[in-house]
Design a protein around this motif. Structure first.
Motif, PDB file in Angstrom:
ATOM      1  N   LYS B 166     -10.874  -9.156  -8.463  1.00  0.00           N
ATOM      2  CA  LYS B 166     -11.587 -10.338  -8.954  1.00  0.00           C
ATOM      3  C   LYS B 166     -11.616 -11.416  -7.865  1.00  0.00           C
ATOM      4  N   ASN B 190     -13.409 -18.679 -12.536  1.00  0.00           N
ATOM      5  CA  ASN B 190     -13.567 -18.068 -13.850  1.00  0.00           C
ATOM      6  C   ASN B 190     -12.324 -17.344 -14.326  1.00  0.00           C
ATOM      7  N   TYR B 191     -11.732 -16.568 -13.418  1.00  0.00           N
ATOM      8  CA  TYR B 191     -10.637 -15.693 -13.824  1.00  0.00           C
ATOM      9  C   TYR B 191      -9.273 -16.328 -13.685  1.00  0.00           C
ATOM     10  N   LEU B 349     -20.627   1.167 -15.215  1.00  0.00           N
ATOM     11  CA  LEU B 349     -20.689   0.111 -16.223  1.00  0.00           C
ATOM     12  C   LEU B 349     -19.813   0.496 -17.416  1.00  0.00           C
ATOM     13  N   PRO B 350     -19.079  -0.478 -17.956  1.00  0.00           N
ATOM     14  CA  PRO B 350     -18.215  -0.189 -19.106  1.00  0.00           C
ATOM     15  C   PRO B 350     -19.019   0.374 -20.276  1.00  0.00           C
ATOM     16  N   PRO B 352     -17.860   0.689 -23.913  1.00  0.00           N
ATOM     17  CA  PRO B 352     -16.951   0.628 -25.048  1.00  0.00           C
ATOM     18  C   PRO B 352     -17.625   1.239 -26.275  1.00  0.00           C
ATOM     19  N   VAL B 378     -12.946   1.502 -29.056  1.00  0.00           N
ATOM     20  CA  VAL B 378     -12.484   0.850 -27.831  1.00  0.00           C
ATOM     21  C   VAL B 378     -13.080  -0.556 -27.795  1.00  0.00           C
ATOM     22  N   PRO B 379     -12.238  -1.600 -27.820  1.00  0.00           N
ATOM     23  CA  PRO B 379     -12.777  -2.963 -27.902  1.00  0.00           C
ATOM     24  C   PRO B 379     -13.511  -3.362 -26.626  1.00  0.00           C
ATOM     25  N   ILE B 380     -14.452  -4.279 -26.771  1.00  0.00           N
ATOM     26  CA  ILE B 380     -15.199  -4.741 -25.599  1.00  0.00           C
ATOM     27  C   ILE B 380     -14.446  -5.816 -24.829  1.00  0.00           C
ATOM     28  N   TYR B 381     -13.336  -6.267 -25.369  1.00  0.00           N
ATOM     29  CA  TYR B 381     -12.690  -7.452 -24.802  1.00  0.00           C
ATOM     30  C   TYR B 381     -11.731  -7.162 -23.655  1.00  0.00           C
ATOM     31  N   TYR B 382     -11.313  -5.914 -23.529  1.00  0.00           N
ATOM     32  CA  TYR B 382     -10.238  -5.641 -22.582  1.00  0.00           C
ATOM     33  C   TYR B 382     -10.649  -4.589 -21.566  1.00  0.00           C
ATOM     34  N   ASP B 383      -9.682  -4.188 -20.763  1.00  0.00           N
ATOM     35  CA  ASP B 383      -9.889  -3.208 -19.725  1.00  0.00           C
ATOM     36  C   ASP B 383     -10.472  -1.905 -20.282  1.00  0.00           C
ATOM     37  N   PRO B 384     -11.427  -1.304 -19.549  1.00  0.00           N
ATOM     38  CA  PRO B 384     -12.023  -0.052 -20.055  1.00  0.00           C
ATOM     39  C   PRO B 384     -11.134   1.188 -19.911  1.00  0.00           C
ATOM     40  N   ILE B 415     -18.114   8.196 -26.688  1.00  0.00           N
ATOM     41  CA  ILE B 415     -18.302   7.174 -25.655  1.00  0.00           C
ATOM     42  C   ILE B 415     -18.506   7.890 -24.325  1.00  0.00           C
ATOM     43  N   LYS B 416     -19.048   7.146 -23.361  1.00  0.00           N
ATOM     44  CA  LYS B 416     -19.135   7.722 -22.017  1.00  0.00           C
ATOM     45  C   LYS B 416     -17.795   7.530 -21.333  1.00  0.00           C
TER      46      LYS B 416
END
Lengths: 174, 496
Positions: B166, B190-191, B349-350, B352, B378-384, B415-416
């Motif tokens: 990042k 941002n991070y 690309l993620p 989820p 798999v939530p969209i909020y965290y690491d894939p 999921i992919k």
């Protein structure tokens, strides 16, 4: 039943006839045409998966999706197979689904936030050129143009949150 | 030992810590956000405490809520895992003030190494080789341009507070400098809420080699040899192995010595990792950064050394002496880890979504650290990353063969995932002969063999055709019985 499909970017015609004990399936990619008699014994649906013995090779398969796109998973690999005929396309359009459109726009595959837009309306872009940056799953993802085109319309703003499937940028021809 | 350990994390690493606690007989407590009520770490922990809404900032990074959970649980120690608050000195300090043990180094160590500019200075003082670059932060574009002109292109701009790719930008041409500088700063802001960046020379054919170290509160420090983590996409590691076949024995020894000296110099306690950029031509190594926490890839070290790093973390945090001495530690065989992520194998690309089916590989010398299960979203909020798959082999080739075998057994449908990408990498010549660099995916993987060549195309097509046929048949039956206009449409011949 007759279907048109795509596998690895190649158009395929698929014809399938169901008989009491087997399916007769003809695959035709324009160069090669072959017919397979798949015995129902060799294609069995179990609780967790489908067991498919294809020419004695044993595949444990999962298929998800319906309508006009099928995702097939086996042996750590997968394939997205668009497959449709007039009837399934009509079903899809009645359902309000997008059917087989796309390619003329960039849409988000998941919810996220637009971090930056790298092009302006009217810009000519090359295939694979970064057009915008979207944040999703903690990552900034560079979204690239799928082909050489002109940016016809930008439907989002910097900082905007978008839903899965939202159209972000509309492409036009040069 | 501790009365109870609270794990301030989620996903596979929370499971990893829960397992260590179980084996040591320590009661454990998980925390979870709204998005993680059904996550495996919540299901498997002894206790679980709610800490807030899905976005990390409001839950796993929410110190106030975490402190409430810690108090409520009666935990006397907190394991931070990796990511989230694992390298947050203020959090470690706050715990200390409340009489709770932070399973990790002191707040001072975290602070020192967390500021990449400070860390670089400290390491230079301790005699650790570093890459040419700005002496500290660069304050404006003018200064950046001056430094870059001195050290020459290509350069890399990094966030002082950064990590995990990042706030990081590589610049190859002068005309890209301004854009990249601004991008790095805004991403850093941002991070990390801190837009301080620095710049250094970008080494052309670099390998990423890191040394695992361990210190205790009694002045002891050891290293547990190297891990090579050169296979990366977008600066995030994908495949890690130990040992690295690129490192000659003499260099390995020196890297270990340097790392131990530096560990002692800063009075470091607990598990830590010195990351080096390794020039494969000259076999030189330069300090990049120190990670003051457990690494994602720690299992490969566990597999070749036989030591459980998480249990050792807990031991050391409880004030015990290191349970092993340098001369006890040897590298036995070879271990390789792959990170299985919910992402598109071609675009990265993620991806989820809901896992439909999940079957983990089994069999000899295979380790799976995963939090995936069937029907889990798999939530969209965290690491894939959803799973780590680790294979051990007597030789490197044994380990590669085993990983290939296990990846082919891995089912994650709905999921992919990047499983096909991982399989493709493992059969690439440069991976097999060990000459791969951190640019492998960008540069050498261009002529990649078809990612999807592992299975006969016709098997996929036939399965899809049969399912499409069945779907349409069923739908036509529904519509027919509804007496809708589908009656005219149905391919009655197929219905019987």
């Amino acid at each position: 039943m007759y279907f048109e499909g795509t596998s690895k970017g190649k158009k395929i015609e698929v014809e399938i006839f169901e008989h009491p004990t087997e399916w007769l399936i003809t695959l035709n990619d324009g160069e090669l045409k072959e017919t397979h008699a798949v015995k129902k014994w060799d294609y069995q649906r179990m609780d967790d998966a489908i067991s498919f013995l294809f020419e004695n090779t044993s595949y444990m398969i999962n298929v998800h999706g319906e309508g006009v796109k099928y995702n097939v998973y086996t042996r750590g690999s997968y394939r997205e197979i668009p497959l449709h005929n007039d009837e399934s396309l009509l079903h899809e359009s009645l359902k309000g689904g997008g059917g087989l459109t796309g390619g003329d726009s960039l849409s988000s595959g998941m919810p996220g936030k637009i971090v930056d837009i790298l092009v302006a309306e009217g810009d000519e872009v090359k295939a694979d050129q970064p057009v915008l940056i979207m944040e999703a799953m903690k990552m900034e993802n560079e979204m690239r143009a799928s082909r050489d085109c002109v940016i016809k319309e930008i439907k989002v703003e910097k900082g905007q949150s978008v839903e899965s499937g939202s159209v972000l940028i509309v492409y036009g021809d040069k | 030992m501790f009365k109870k350990v609270l794990i301030a994390n989620r996903g596979e690493i929370a499971l990893r810590v829960i397992r260590a606690c179980r084996e040591m007989g320590i009661p454990n407590a998980a925390v979870y956000s709204n998005a993680d009520r059904q996550s495996l770490h919540v299901l498997l922990a002894d206790e679980a405490y709610f800490v807030g809404p899905p976005p990390s900032r409001e839950s796993y990074l929410n110190v106030e809520n975490l402190m409430k959970a810690i108090k409520k649980s009666g935990a006397d120690a907190v394991h931070p895992g990796y990511g989230f608050l694992s390298e947050n000195a203020d959090f470690a300090r706050l715990l200390k003030e409340n009489g709770i043990t932070f399973v990790g180094p002191s707040p001072e160590s975290i602070e020192l190494m967390g500021d990449k500019v400070q860390a670089r200075k400290t390491m230079m003082d301790a005699g650790v080789p570093t890459v040419p670059g700005s002496k500290g932060a660069v304050t404006d574009l003018e200064e950046l341009t001056r430094v870059v002109n001195e050290i020459g292109y290509p350069v890399i701009i990094k966030a002082a507070a950064g990590g995990g790719g990042k706030g990081m930008r590589i610049v190859k041409r002068p005309e890209d400098l301004e854009l990249s500088y601004n991008a790095a700063k805004s991403e850093a802001m941002n991070y990390f809420s801190n837009d301080v960046v620095y710049v250094e020379r970008f080494i052309q054919n670099p390998k990423h080699i890191e040394i695992q170290v361990f210190g205790d509160n009694h002045g002891n420090a050891v290293h547990l040899f190297e891990r090579e983590c050169s296979i990366q996409r977008r600066h995030q590691k994908l495949i890690e192995e130990s040992p690295s076949i690129a490192v000659p024995e003499e260099v390995r020894r020196r890297m270990g010595e340097v790392a131990v000296t530096a560990t002692k110099a800063i009075g470091y306690s607990g598990a830590g990792t010195f990351e080096f950029i390794f020039d494969n031509e000259t076999k030189e190594f330069f300090f990049m950064e120190m990670n003051t926490r457990l690494q994602v890839e720690h299992p490969v070290t566990e597999m070749v050394t036989g030591y459980d790093l998480v249990k050792e973390q807990l031991n050391v945090a409880a004030g015990k002496k290191l349970s092993f001495k340098q001369e006890d530690i040897t590298q036995n065989g070879h271990a390789i880890e792959v990170r299985v992520c919910a992402e598109d194998p071609e675009t990265y690309l993620p991806s989820p979504g809901k896992i439909e089916r999940c079957r983990h590989p089994q069999g000899p010398f295979i380790r799976v650290d995963s939090y995936a299960y069937p029907q889990y979203e798999v939530p969209i909020y965290y690491d894939p990353m959803v799973a780590k798959l680790i294979a051990w082999g007597k030789t490197r080739q044994d380990a590669i063969d085993r990983l290939q075998r296990a990846l082919a057994e891995f089912t994650l449908s709905g999921i992919k995932t990047n499983i096909v990408l991982l399989r493709s990498i493992l059969e690439q010549e440069k991976f097999i002969d060990g000459t791969y660099t951190t640019q492998f995916l960008e540069k050498d993987f261009k002529n990649r063999r078809d990612l999807f060549h592992f299975v006969d195309d016709r098997a996929f097509l036939i399965a899809a055709a049969i399912e499409a046929h069945n779907d349409l048949k069923n739908r036509s039956v529904e519509k027919m019985t509804d007496k809708s206009r589908w009656k005219d449409f149905g391919r009655i011949g197929a219905l019987r």
